[in-house]
Write a protein that holds these residues in place. Structure first.
Motif, PDB file in Angstrom:
ATOM      1  N   GLU A 153       0.866  -1.174   0.000  1.00 17.99           N
ATOM      2  CA  GLU A 153       0.000   0.000   0.000  1.00 17.99           C
ATOM      3  C   GLU A 153       0.906   1.228   0.000  1.00 17.99           C
ATOM      4  O   GLU A 153       1.851   1.313   0.783  1.00 17.99           O
ATOM      5  CB  GLU A 153      -0.883   0.022   1.248  1.00 17.99           C
ATOM      6  CG  GLU A 153      -1.694  -1.241   1.449  1.00 17.99           C
ATOM      7  CD  GLU A 153      -2.283  -1.347   2.846  1.00 17.99           C
ATOM      8  OE1 GLU A 153      -3.137  -2.223   3.057  1.00 17.99           O
ATOM      9  OE2 GLU A 153      -1.871  -0.560   3.729  1.00 17.99           O
ATOM     10  N   ILE A 154       0.619   2.204  -0.850  1.00 16.80           N
ATOM     11  CA  ILE A 154       1.509   3.362  -0.885  1.00 16.80           C
ATOM     12  C   ILE A 154       0.818   4.663  -0.507  1.00 16.80           C
ATOM     13  O   ILE A 154       1.488   5.666  -0.256  1.00 16.80           O
ATOM     14  CB  ILE A 154       2.219   3.516  -2.248  1.00 16.80           C
ATOM     15  CG1 ILE A 154       1.219   3.731  -3.386  1.00 16.80           C
ATOM     16  CG2 ILE A 154       3.115   2.340  -2.524  1.00 16.80           C
ATOM     17  CD1 ILE A 154       1.903   4.109  -4.694  1.00 16.80           C
ATOM     18  N   ALA A 155      -0.511   4.668  -0.438  1.00 16.55           N
ATOM     19  CA  ALA A 155      -1.215   5.892  -0.045  1.00 16.55           C
ATOM     20  C   ALA A 155      -2.647   5.572   0.349  1.00 16.55           C
ATOM     21  O   ALA A 155      -3.244   4.606  -0.141  1.00 16.55           O
ATOM     22  CB  ALA A 155      -1.211   6.919  -1.180  1.00 16.55           C
ATOM     23  N   HIS A 156      -3.183   6.392   1.244  1.00 17.28           N
ATOM     24  CA  HIS A 156      -4.603   6.370   1.625  1.00 17.28           C
ATOM     25  C   HIS A 156      -5.031   5.055   2.270  1.00 17.28           C
ATOM     26  O   HIS A 156      -6.204   4.680   2.182  1.00 17.28           O
ATOM     27  CB  HIS A 156      -5.496   6.690   0.412  1.00 17.28           C
ATOM     28  CG  HIS A 156      -5.130   7.956  -0.279  1.00 17.28           C
ATOM     29  ND1 HIS A 156      -5.522   8.240  -1.569  1.00 17.28           N
ATOM     30  CD2 HIS A 156      -4.379   9.019   0.127  1.00 17.28           C
ATOM     31  CE1 HIS A 156      -5.043   9.425  -1.929  1.00 17.28           C
ATOM     32  NE2 HIS A 156      -4.343   9.909  -0.916  1.00 17.28           N
ATOM     33  N   GLY A 157      -4.090   4.364   2.920  1.00 22.80           N
ATOM     34  CA  GLY A 157      -4.444   3.133   3.612  1.00 22.80           C
ATOM     35  C   GLY A 157      -5.391   3.399   4.772  1.00 22.80           C
ATOM     36  O   GLY A 157      -5.206   4.351   5.539  1.00 22.80           O
TER      37      GLY A 157
END
Length: 250
Positions: free
Chosen positions: A73-77
């Motif tokens: 996951e790289i964003a907005h998790g």
């Protein structure tokens, strides 16, 4: 937003310090065994004690006070039951509002033990952000940021995620100028005016070029799947260079 008064600058500095100190507090709690929801609750408690409101929840109805993304996951998790393990790469993105002013910051943290490559990625992710920040100043081209970060990434053997951009901030979480590239963009012609408030947040990766949607409405994943870090500050362009608003208290 363009800062036009001392009162506006004071308000921005206040919310900038709050999100910076929230991130620092959460970072000290990152350890194997904690869930992302527990980590998020620490951030929420700190913000609310400072009189601030979590911006993703306030503006977009995001299901959490902060965005916490782990490994792929790289964003907005979404904060939840996922338990952080040894060797994980954890990104925390903190944004909040107080008295009508917004600020945004973020950083990535490796949970030991990790490989030398991951240690280097974290170190260079922060360096990439500061490479971009050093290009900030009144009457300078916004494109200088992406050119400088792009040159840094190429020199050091990284890729940049090219569909997650920096953005204006201040009176709302996302405002003009929108879609500020942290990669070389030949079409960028805009100039930073004196007092312009925005973020600098490159996504430096071991191989990913894009972010793609997952199964839920929020979480973004690297494409192709590669470890990726994000570091972010909110900054004001001034005639004396960058004024970074999101530095924690010493």
């Amino acid at each position: 937003m363009t800062v036009s008064s001392d009162d506006e600058l004071t308000g921005l500095k206040q919310i900038g310090r709050i999100v910076a100190d929230t991130l620092a507090t959460m970072s000290r709690a990152v350890e194997a065994g904690i869930t992302t929801r527990e980590l998020d609750q620490i951030g929420r408690a700190f913000m609310e004690a400072a009189g601030a409101r979590p911006a993703p929840e306030l503006v977009y109805g995001f299901p959490g006070a902060t965005c916490i993304s782990v490994n792929e996951e790289i964003a907005h998790g979404i904060p939840g039951t996922r338990r952080i393990n040894r060797g994980d790469l954890v990104n925390i993105d903190v944004s909040a509002e107080k008295d009508g002013f917004f600020a945004d910051t973020g950083a990535s943290f490796a949970v030991p033990p990790v490989t030398r490559a991951v240690e280097r990625l974290c170190r260079d992710g922060r360096r990439a952000m500061w490479t971009g920040l050093r290009q900030v100043g009144a009457e300078r081209p916004l494109a200088d940021i992406g050119r400088a970060v792009g040159a840094f990434a190429r020199k050091n053997g990284y890729t940049l995620v090219r569909n997650l951009a920096s953005h204006g901030v201040g009176l709302s979480l996302h405002e003009e100028p929108k879609d500020i590239a942290t990669w070389p963009d030949a079409s960028e012609r805009r100039i930073m005016n004196d007092g312009l408030v925005f973020t600098v947040e490159p996504f430096l990766s071991l191989g990913a070029d894009f972010a793609e949607d997952g199964k839920d409405p929020w979480t973004l994943y690297s494409n192709p799947r590669s470890l990726t870090v994000q570091y972010e500050h909110t900054v004001i362009a001034t005639r004396h260079g960058p004024l970074v608003l999101t530095l924690p208290a010493q």
